[in-house]
Design an enzyme around this catalytic site. Structure first.
Site, PDB file in Angstrom:
ATOM      1  N   ASP A  27     -24.353  15.210  -1.003  1.00 38.67           N
ATOM      2  CA  ASP A  27     -25.534  15.148  -0.132  1.00 38.67           C
ATOM      3  C   ASP A  27     -26.813  15.506  -0.882  1.00 38.67           C
ATOM      4  O   ASP A  27     -27.864  14.933  -0.618  1.00 38.67           O
ATOM      5  CB  ASP A  27     -25.344  16.080   1.072  1.00 38.67           C
ATOM      6  CG  ASP A  27     -24.571  15.381   2.181  1.00 38.67           C
ATOM      7  OD1 ASP A  27     -24.894  14.210   2.460  1.00 38.67           O
ATOM      8  OD2 ASP A  27     -23.637  15.970   2.734  1.00 38.67           O
ATOM      9  N   ARG A  32     -12.632  21.150   4.331  1.00 39.69           N
ATOM     10  CA  ARG A  32     -13.533  20.436   5.254  1.00 39.69           C
ATOM     11  C   ARG A  32     -12.870  20.424   6.633  1.00 39.69           C
ATOM     12  O   ARG A  32     -11.984  19.613   6.891  1.00 39.69           O
ATOM     13  CB  ARG A  32     -13.739  18.998   4.783  1.00 39.69           C
ATOM     14  CG  ARG A  32     -14.555  18.839   3.506  1.00 39.69           C
ATOM     15  CD  ARG A  32     -14.621  17.360   3.132  1.00 39.69           C
ATOM     16  NE  ARG A  32     -15.664  17.055   2.178  1.00 39.69           N
ATOM     17  CZ  ARG A  32     -15.446  16.841   0.876  1.00 39.69           C
ATOM     18  NH1 ARG A  32     -14.240  16.922   0.376  1.00 39.69           N
ATOM     19  NH2 ARG A  32     -16.463  16.541   0.079  1.00 39.69           N
ATOM     20  N   GLU A  47     -27.365  21.521   0.031  1.00 43.41           N
ATOM     21  CA  GLU A  47     -27.207  20.066   0.093  1.00 43.41           C
ATOM     22  C   GLU A  47     -28.523  19.332   0.289  1.00 43.41           C
ATOM     23  O   GLU A  47     -28.570  18.110   0.215  1.00 43.41           O
ATOM     24  CB  GLU A  47     -26.271  19.703   1.253  1.00 43.41           C
ATOM     25  CG  GLU A  47     -24.879  20.247   1.082  1.00 43.41           C
ATOM     26  CD  GLU A  47     -23.963  19.881   2.238  1.00 43.41           C
ATOM     27  OE1 GLU A  47     -23.128  19.002   2.071  1.00 43.41           O
ATOM     28  OE2 GLU A  47     -24.097  20.501   3.304  1.00 43.41           O
ATOM     29  N   HIS A  84       0.820  -1.210   0.000  1.00 44.67           N
ATOM     30  CA  HIS A  84       0.000   0.000   0.000  1.00 44.67           C
ATOM     31  C   HIS A  84       0.855   1.262   0.000  1.00 44.67           C
ATOM     32  O   HIS A  84       0.496   2.278  -0.564  1.00 44.67           O
ATOM     33  CB  HIS A  84      -0.932  -0.034   1.211  1.00 44.67           C
ATOM     34  CG  HIS A  84      -1.965  -1.104   1.063  1.00 44.67           C
ATOM     35  ND1 HIS A  84      -2.497  -1.793   2.102  1.00 44.67           N
ATOM     36  CD2 HIS A  84      -2.537  -1.594  -0.048  1.00 44.67           C
ATOM     37  CE1 HIS A  84      -3.378  -2.665   1.650  1.00 44.67           C
ATOM     38  NE2 HIS A  84      -3.414  -2.558   0.350  1.00 44.67           N
ATOM     39  N   CYS A 123     -19.113  22.007  -4.994  1.00 45.22           N
ATOM     40  CA  CYS A 123     -17.927  21.370  -4.420  1.00 45.22           C
ATOM     41  C   CYS A 123     -18.154  19.886  -4.159  1.00 45.22           C
ATOM     42  O   CYS A 123     -17.314  19.213  -3.572  1.00 45.22           O
ATOM     43  CB  CYS A 123     -17.492  22.077  -3.142  1.00 45.22           C
ATOM     44  SG  CYS A 123     -18.765  22.079  -1.879  1.00 45.22           S
TER      45      CYS A 123
HETATM   46  C1  PEP Z   1     -21.294  17.274  -0.547  1.00 40.63           C
HETATM   47  O1  PEP Z   1     -22.188  16.846   0.193  1.00 40.63           O
HETATM   48  O2  PEP Z   1     -21.341  17.203  -1.803  1.00 40.63           O
HETATM   49  C2  PEP Z   1     -20.090  17.874   0.038  1.00 40.63           C
HETATM   50  C3  PEP Z   1     -19.197  18.486  -0.708  1.00 40.63           C
HETATM   51  O3  PEP Z   1     -19.916  17.728   1.387  1.00 40.63           O
HETATM   52  P1  PEP Z   1     -19.404  16.368   2.065  1.00 40.63           P
HETATM   53  O4  PEP Z   1     -19.042  15.411   0.969  1.00 40.63           O
HETATM   54  O5  PEP Z   1     -18.270  16.733   2.926  1.00 40.63           O
HETATM   55  O6  PEP Z   1     -20.604  15.941   2.838  1.00 40.63           O
HETATM   56 MG    MG Z   2     -22.139  17.295   2.292  1.00 41.12          MG
END
Ligand code: PEP
Ligand code: MG
Length: 838
Positions: free
Chosen positions: A721, A567, A697, A460, A768
């Site tokens: 999300d 994040r 989201e 790995h 994002c």
């Molecule tokens: C998403 O939900 O697309 C996002 C960028 O946040 P996370 O993946 O951290 O929940």
């Molecule tokens: Mg998210």
């Protein structure tokens, strides 16, 4: 953790008082008979319990023994249960060891530790324990053992179960941890007993360690068989998983072979002779200085603690490690890709090994400290794996040690080994072996290359080094560890060679070769650095999703124009404790500095859902994705939100160019409350005003985008999300992964609605989530009116190239057609139809 004993797990019928077995074997047989009579185990398990005694000692200490079967025979456990034999006169277990209570265990792995915990607690209470040796009331024993429970174990003849199929191992690197973890995951989805046989060795398909111990290599014939209600379905599914992994495994091996081959394109030194000849694991040439890392098996002190405390500490450390590994896998997936992340998923499985836990508890009962006992158990098991003469298993020893170190750091934070911290610039890291965790977090800006004494090209660590673009050699032998610290060296990761104290001619030649390679790379980088501008001049911002300052350099080298998503929950998840306001301030400031004035969007803590933080001890929720997560948690926990906001405003006051973004917004009232808090903190600190944005989201936020837009400066759509909540598909459900498609027209329509709502109030919209990093998805998003895309750094070049190949009107037309499509599959078809103008 408290596991409640069900009456069936230990009841008075499963306790035999006044037993007088002649010897150890008779004890095990009598205890096994109790378990058989109660329907806990198949008769074959008895033999497995006897076999275990031949390979491991189950004497826990203080007159208590815990006979149980071999891990690979767990399929013979019908249901969790424990049976107890009270032996007032005692029976010799081993010379000098007398057993008065035999606790025979049939349990699942997680339950095993709970039982041991209960027993270690009991052992601590000497007078109660001794009274159990002679009590004439079975309920006394039931009560003593009934707080924590469940159990696991097995026995196993080398015979196959009713449903079966034969499979010739077609994975060029054999059955290693990543594919094996997929097998385990699949097998666990069924109630049937499923086993895998290699010759006369049988493994439980639901146990990773057991599977790996089969040592299946390419060309071996494995028999997969199952028994039980859903046996046929289980085998059909398993077969498709086993076979479907083959293509990926072959591709990986081919890639590795291609990289390992072609020495002709490599470098040959004019004078130097290689000091170390190992195996090339990751191509490239680098000049640097030898930096030897301290061996990982640095002393772990032996500080005995009361057993009750030790048991609980071990349990908590393992639980915390599981959650951290999940976080690391998640983070690695977002930064380096799903294949690399699977390494850490497989590591999580290693923690479920009952042998490891039993051995640790035995050592603790013998009077050793928790950390020392755990470390010993890991070392002994890793040593065994290395000694089997099988390269696949030897590679797993490094994984086991890696996981072991994580647990160790959770038992005692002072044992956290920051093996790779504080590196001099241009280090060629030299180590016995380097753990995947260390490799994944290396800063490629400081490290020139990696050379390890052990390991293999499919380890790995090697895989991660290739992802990071670091030259690496493995299997360099023990001589590597004697190299002088600070020696000048050239590492050739293509041919697996290390040259020491190179002559001026060698250095010149190496520099010329590196320069030539750099010119080639610069040409590629130029493309990546160019803006994502359509042929008719419309520009889309392209940013990176990264979490730590030392990831910025890699992101910028891939062409990132800023950070669109930092994040911050990963600062909490990976370290196992809450970072202070000052620590957070330093991190945000360092991130802004690393970006040299480029935009930085920091997302406030998004905890809950798939990101559980053990040390916060938040209440357990039935359905965490629909629970107190993201902004909902922030509003309920000012103790978490306010230090973070203060740290951000302090960094801004010191000149950091940043924006703040809040996750999981559902309604306007949340935004108003969050804004008020921001404004109060800003005023208290006399900091500059910052752009405040929210993530879109949940469908509610997309539908109400026009209302929300009045209260924020920007939106960033989290398609991961948004897809989950729009399609009602748990984003972690592997069964539905293919259907959780962000290209579903319903998701696209919500994105359109978000853009329209934002435009009404002159706000900009970014994305994002994962869709932004998909070249076709990015094209669609730009066509839908999204003006910023933020993604995993490695996706940037392809996304930019795709956007640069079209006109904006082509992208808009593409988006219009996608919005009208009926299914995600129809949207995908547009990808083929829509050839960009060149
Ligand atoms: C998403 O939900 O697309 C996002 C960028 O946040 P996370 O993946 O951290 O929940
Ligand atoms: Mg998210």
């Amino acid at each position: 953790m408290s596991v409640t004993t069900t009456p069936a797990l230990l009841s008075a019928e499963l306790v035999r008082l006044g037993a007088a077995p002649a010897d150890k074997e008779a004890t095990i047989r009598q205890a096994a008979q109790l378990l058989i009579a109660a329907g806990c185990i198949d008769p074959g398990y008895e033999a497995s319990m006897l076999r275990r005694e031949a390979v491991a000692n189950t004497f826990l200490g203080h007159g208590v023994v815990i006979p149980h079967g071999l891990g690979e025979d767990r399929n013979l456990v019908r249901r969790n249960g424990i049976a107890v034999l009270q032996i007032p006169r005692g029976v010799e277990w081993n010379p000098g060891q007398t057993a008065h209570i035999a606790v025979a265990i049939a349990a699942q792995s997680d339950a095993h530790i709970a039982i041991l915990r209960r027993l270690t607690r009991l052992i601590q209470d000497e007078s109660r324990l001794v009274s159990l040796f002679v009590t004439d009331n079975a309920q006394d024993i039931v009560a003593a053992l009934s707080d924590d429970a469940p159990a696991a174990a097995s026995s196993g003849p080398a015979t196959d179960l009713a449903e079966r199929f034969r499979w010739t191992v077609s994975y060029p690197s054999g059955l290693h941890a990543r594919p094996a973890a997929r097998w385990v995951e699949t097998a666990r989805g069924f109630s049937a007993r499923i086993q895998v046989r290699n010759g006369d060795q049988v493994a439980d398909a639901k146990n990773l360690v057991s599977l790996l111990q089969l040592g299946l290599r390419a060309g071996d014939v494995a028999m997969l068989s199952a028994e039980g209600r859903d046996a046929a379905a289980a085998l059909a599914k398993l077969r498709s998983v086993v076979e479907s992994l083959s293509a990926q495994e072959k591709r990986d091996a081919e890639l590795a072979a291609q990289r390992a081959a072609a020495p002709s394109s490599g470098w040959t030194p004019p004078q130097a002779k290689a000091a170390i000849v190992g195996i090339g694991a990751s191509p490239g040439l680098a000049i640097g200085i030898v930096h030897r890392l301290a061996s990982h098996d640095a002393e772990v002190p032996d500080h005995p603690v009361p057993l009750t405390e030790g048991g609980a500490q071990l349990h908590e450390a393992i639980t915390a490690t599981r959650l951290q590994l999940k976080a690391v896998a998640d983070d690695t997936a977002r930064r380096l890709g799903a294949a690399d992340a699977a390494i850490f998923k497989a590591h999580g499985e290693l923690l479920a090994d009952t042998d490891l836990i039993t051995l640790t508890c035995q050592l603790m009962v013998e009077g050793h400290g928790v950390a020392w006992s755990w470390n010993q158990a890991v070392e002994r098991m890793a040593g065994k794996l290395s000694a089997l003469g099988n390269a696949v298993l030897a590679g797993r020893a490094a994984d086991l040690r890696d996981v072991g170190r994580r647990v160790l750091a959770n038992i005692d934070p002072s044992l956290r080994q920051v093996a790779t911290g504080e590196l001099p610039d241009n280090s060629i890291l030299v180590a016995a072996d380097l753990s995947p965790s260390d490799t994944a977090t290396l800063d490629p800006e400081r490290v020139a290359g990696i050379a390890t004494a052990q390991g293999g090209p499919t380890s790995h660590t090697a895989i991660l080094a290739r992802t990071l673009g670091l030259p690496a050699l493995v299997a360099g032998g023990a001589a590597l560890l004697d190299l002088k610290q600070g020696s000048a060296a050239i590492i050739d990761g293509q041919n697996g060679r290390l040259y020491l104290n190179p002559s001026p001619a060698d250095l010149d030649s190496a520099r010329a070769w590196i320069a030539e390679q750099q010119t080639i790379r610069a040409r590629e980088a130029e493309q990546r650095a160019m803006p994502a501008q359509t042929t008719d001049g419309h520009r889309v911002e392209v940013s990176a999703n990264i979490n730590l300052p030392d990831q910025a350099a890699l992101a910028l080298s891939q062409g990132a124009e800023g950070v669109g998503l930092m994040r911050t929950e990963f600062l909490f998840l990976e370290r196992g404790s809450t970072p202070s306001e000052d620590e957070q301030y330093e991190t945000y400031k360092a991130m802004a500095q690393a970006l040299e004035g480029r935009p930085l969007i920091v997302r406030a803590l998004d905890i809950g859902g798939d990101k559980q933080v053990a040390h916060l001890e938040l209440p357990r929720e039935e359905n965490p994705f629909l629970g107190v997560r993201g902004a909902r948690l922030l509003l309920r926990r000012p103790d978490l939100m306010e230090p973070q906001l203060r740290a951000l405003y302090r960094a801004a006051k010191d000149g950091a160019r940043l924006s703040i973004m809040f996750p999981m917004i559902t309604s306007v009232s949340e935004v108003i409350a969050l804004r008020q808090t921001c404004e109060r903190i800003r005023a208290e600190l006399d900091a500059p005003a910052l752009a405040l944005g929210i993530m879109i989201e949940v469908p509610a936020a997309a539908i109400q985008a026009d209302a929300l837009a009045q209260h924020v400066d920007f939106f960033s759509i989290g398609t991961n999300d948004l897809t989950q909540y729009t399609l009602a598909i748990d984003r972690q459900n592997p069964e539905l992964a293919a259907e959780a498609d962000s290209l579903h027209p319903a998701v696209l329509r919500l994105i359109r609605q978000t853009v329209a709502g934002a435009e009404r109030h002159g706000r900009w919209v970014g994305v994002c989530g994962g869709l932004a990093g998909d070249a076709f998805g990015a094209a669609l998003l730009a066509g839908l009116g999204v003006s910023e895309l933020s993604m995993t750094p490695r996706d940037i070049p392809a996304v930019k190239a795709r956007l640069r190949a079209s006109t904006l009107s082509e992208l808009r037309e593409l988006a219009e057609r996608a919005l009208k499509a009926e299914t995600a599959a129809d949207v995908r078809k547009l990808d083929l139809a829509a050839e960009p103008s060149s």
